[in-house]
Design a protein around this motif. Sequence first.
Motif, PDB file in Angstrom:
ATOM      1  N   SER A  73      58.900  39.914  28.566  1.00 32.82           N
ATOM      2  CA  SER A  73      58.155  39.493  29.753  1.00 32.82           C
ATOM      3  C   SER A  73      58.667  38.153  30.249  1.00 32.82           C
ATOM      4  O   SER A  73      59.167  37.334  29.477  1.00 32.82           O
ATOM      5  N   VAL A  74      58.538  37.941  31.544  1.00 30.65           N
ATOM      6  CA  VAL A  74      58.924  36.683  32.187  1.00 30.65           C
ATOM      7  C   VAL A  74      57.758  36.222  33.042  1.00 30.65           C
ATOM      8  O   VAL A  74      57.226  37.003  33.843  1.00 30.65           O
ATOM      9  N   LYS A  75      57.355  34.971  32.878  1.00 26.46           N
ATOM     10  CA  LYS A  75      56.280  34.428  33.692  1.00 26.46           C
ATOM     11  C   LYS A  75      56.776  34.229  35.126  1.00 26.46           C
ATOM     12  O   LYS A  75      57.767  33.551  35.380  1.00 26.46           O
ATOM     13  N   LEU A  76      56.061  34.830  36.071  1.00 26.90           N
ATOM     14  CA  LEU A  76      56.367  34.662  37.481  1.00 26.90           C
ATOM     15  C   LEU A  76      55.535  33.525  38.069  1.00 26.90           C
ATOM     16  O   LEU A  76      55.964  32.831  38.995  1.00 26.90           O
ATOM     17  N   ALA A  77      54.347  33.330  37.523  1.00 25.86           N
ATOM     18  CA  ALA A  77      53.432  32.311  38.014  1.00 25.86           C
ATOM     19  C   ALA A  77      52.357  32.099  36.962  1.00 25.86           C
ATOM     20  O   ALA A  77      52.297  32.823  35.957  1.00 25.86           O
ATOM     21  N   SER A  78      51.502  31.123  37.201  1.00 22.27           N
ATOM     22  CA  SER A  78      50.349  30.895  36.338  1.00 22.27           C
ATOM     23  C   SER A  78      49.119  30.656  37.195  1.00 22.27           C
ATOM     24  O   SER A  78      49.216  30.196  38.333  1.00 22.27           O
ATOM     25  N   GLY A  79      47.959  30.964  36.627  1.00 22.56           N
ATOM     26  CA  GLY A  79      46.712  30.673  37.308  1.00 22.56           C
ATOM     27  C   GLY A  79      46.344  31.686  38.369  1.00 22.56           C
ATOM     28  O   GLY A  79      47.067  32.661  38.628  1.00 22.56           O
ATOM     29  N   CYS A  80      45.197  31.465  38.991  1.00 24.83           N
ATOM     30  CA  CYS A  80      44.689  32.405  39.985  1.00 24.83           C
ATOM     31  C   CYS A  80      43.753  31.680  40.943  1.00 24.83           C
ATOM     32  O   CYS A  80      42.932  30.857  40.518  1.00 24.83           O
ATOM     33  N   ASP A  81      43.892  31.975  42.233  1.00 21.63           N
ATOM     34  CA  ASP A  81      43.017  31.390  43.248  1.00 21.63           C
ATOM     35  C   ASP A  81      41.864  32.308  43.632  1.00 21.63           C
ATOM     36  O   ASP A  81      41.000  31.927  44.417  1.00 21.63           O
ATOM     37  N   ARG A  82      41.848  33.508  43.107  1.00 16.38           N
ATOM     38  CA  ARG A  82      40.750  34.418  43.397  1.00 16.38           C
ATOM     39  C   ARG A  82      39.522  33.984  42.600  1.00 16.38           C
ATOM     40  O   ARG A  82      39.647  33.331  41.563  1.00 16.38           O
ATOM     41  N   ARG A  83      38.353  34.344  43.088  1.00 11.64           N
ATOM     42  CA  ARG A  83      37.114  33.904  42.449  1.00 11.64           C
ATOM     43  C   ARG A  83      36.242  35.107  42.099  1.00 11.64           C
ATOM     44  O   ARG A  83      35.064  35.174  42.460  1.00 11.64           O
ATOM     45  N   CYS A  84      36.817  36.073  41.395  1.00 13.71           N
ATOM     46  CA  CYS A  84      36.048  37.244  40.969  1.00 13.71           C
ATOM     47  C   CYS A  84      34.871  36.774  40.122  1.00 13.71           C
ATOM     48  O   CYS A  84      35.033  35.959  39.209  1.00 13.71           O
ATOM     49  N   SER A  85      33.703  37.312  40.416  1.00 17.52           N
ATOM     50  CA  SER A  85      32.489  36.776  39.816  1.00 17.52           C
ATOM     51  C   SER A  85      32.371  37.055  38.323  1.00 17.52           C
ATOM     52  O   SER A  85      31.583  36.401  37.634  1.00 17.52           O
ATOM     53  N   PHE A  86      33.161  37.996  37.782  1.00 16.11           N
ATOM     54  CA  PHE A  86      33.072  38.347  36.365  1.00 16.11           C
ATOM     55  C   PHE A  86      34.124  37.649  35.516  1.00 16.11           C
ATOM     56  O   PHE A  86      34.115  37.782  34.287  1.00 16.11           O
ATOM     57  N   CYS A  87      35.055  36.931  36.134  1.00 18.27           N
ATOM     58  CA  CYS A  87      36.255  36.454  35.445  1.00 18.27           C
ATOM     59  C   CYS A  87      36.252  34.944  35.255  1.00 18.27           C
ATOM     60  O   CYS A  87      36.071  34.194  36.213  1.00 18.27           O
ATOM     61  N   ALA A  88      36.516  34.519  34.017  1.00 11.28           N
ATOM     62  CA  ALA A  88      36.573  33.088  33.709  1.00 11.28           C
ATOM     63  C   ALA A  88      38.004  32.562  33.650  1.00 11.28           C
ATOM     64  O   ALA A  88      38.204  31.349  33.498  1.00 11.28           O
ATOM     65  N   ILE A  89      39.000  33.441  33.787  1.00 12.93           N
ATOM     66  CA  ILE A  89      40.388  33.026  33.570  1.00 12.93           C
ATOM     67  C   ILE A  89      40.808  31.829  34.436  1.00 12.93           C
ATOM     68  O   ILE A  89      41.434  30.894  33.928  1.00 12.93           O
ATOM     69  N   PRO A  90      40.496  31.793  35.742  1.00 12.16           N
ATOM     70  CA  PRO A  90      40.951  30.647  36.527  1.00 12.16           C
ATOM     71  C   PRO A  90      40.449  29.305  36.003  1.00 12.16           C
ATOM     72  O   PRO A  90      41.133  28.289  36.151  1.00 12.16           O
ATOM     73  N   SER A  91      39.277  29.289  35.381  1.00 14.16           N
ATOM     74  CA  SER A  91      38.729  28.018  34.911  1.00 14.16           C
ATOM     75  C   SER A  91      39.547  27.424  33.776  1.00 14.16           C
ATOM     76  O   SER A  91      39.623  26.196  33.642  1.00 14.16           O
TER      77      SER A  91
END
Length: 510
Positions: free
Chosen positions: A198-216
């Motif tokens: 695998s190769v990282k294309l990017a990190s993080g997320c600007d979406r704010r899905c109400s069930f997901c804690a990943i961006p925090s």
Amino acid sequence: MPERRTVALVTLGCARNEVDSEELAGRLAADGWELVEEAADADVAVVNTCGFVEAAKKDSVDALLEANDLKDHGRTQAVVAVGCMAERYGKELAESLPEADGVLGFDDYADISDRLQTILNGGIHASHTPRDRRKLLPLSPADRQGATGVALPGHGTETAPPTEAVIPAPADLPQGIAPASGPRAPLRRRLDNSPVASVKLASGCDRRCSFCAIPSFRGSFISRRPSDVLGETRWLAEQGVKEVMLVSENNTSYGKDLGDIRLLETLLPELAAVDGIERVRVSYLQPAEMRPGLIDVLTSTPGVAPYFDLSFQHSAPAVLRAMRRFGDTDRFLELLETIRGKAPHAGVRSNFIVGFPGETEADFAELERFLTGARLDAVGVFGYSDEDGTEAATYENKLDEDVVAERLAHLSRLADELTSQRAEERLGETLTVLVESLGSPDDLDEGAVGRAAHQAPETDGQVIFTSREGLVPGRMVEAKVVGTDGVDLVAEYCGFTGDEPRSPGEEAAR
């Protein structure tokens, strides 16, 4: 002579964590640590944890406890937690799990060698206090590339002699983005000899899905420079990798902070053209962000797998809005029709959450309608549970646990049935398969396995060959599907792809 220091990395969770572990391995190897495969053979066992859902967190704790047991009857002297769970909980994890000798966050990765040496020497490195990593980068994506001092696991590069790195020409960069000064090589050490990486294309997320804690705990979205992605892919090809999988929290957003939201469409043909790379796969695509041009590139570019890892999550409009997502059953089916109109045999997978707060029986029936019509190759189904710090955790109208469990079991059975039917639709197809393993030479019943273009590692099933004869791990072959076993395909080897000469070792394998 320097004292021998050994370290083992135990990786849990997704492919993004695997990349992070190999970056940590690169940093440690550069500072003189000897990498060993087994935690029992290491002075320090580093467990790269997953903090996504409750089951993954439990697996991470179990792995830490298992590594801790080695201290009583093995070489292991210290156990250290890194990764998403360590970043997400920090001091709380350290206090609740004293068996871990250290809990290190992403900000510790650049100094991982010093941190481990301190812990190995009996010292204490204070666990970090978790913070919302979305606040570490500028709000505007256009301002993020110039930000400094923000840890981005999996983005690491190091200055290297010109002979050790091949750097793309400045034309690989969007207008206005300056190339990095000097040659850059991936700060990475492979931890296995798999022909896939695998190769990282990017990190993080600007979406704010109400069930997901990943961006925090992973932060706001930031793209890697295309020159670094290309350089790392070329380096992996030199290590014998044949397939690269591009990973991030949201690949469809790639380039928006580099001034070109269509940058992925430009980058994919260049990656596919890298000498030695035979297949490029893109994961983690958002249905609401799919563009006609991206669909065209994914379905028509030689060397790019016509593979769509689409994050649908649900299809009932009311549930999707509560999730802070977009779409509905009919729009999703239209998207799939568009994809298959361009590539009839394209692979499509997705994950779904059942029992979301407020999900009615009609909503659940709508999800069944979508799943029945979608003809997906692989499906993951999860029952909803509250995640710390998410908006959905504050919602009312939570479903009873037994209702969630019942819907989870029902949809899982349906998904198994439908994906098995989809596999049967491929009977008679001739596939291009990457051979990954010949099985144990001591067990003739253990067959050779590989993966076709519609099958990503770990998640989407595999191709089981009827015979090992003629197969070589790491080579692309043609194979005809003659049977199925759930989502797995049974296939007969037809021949190598291409006309390139075989090495003496490959001839011997025949």
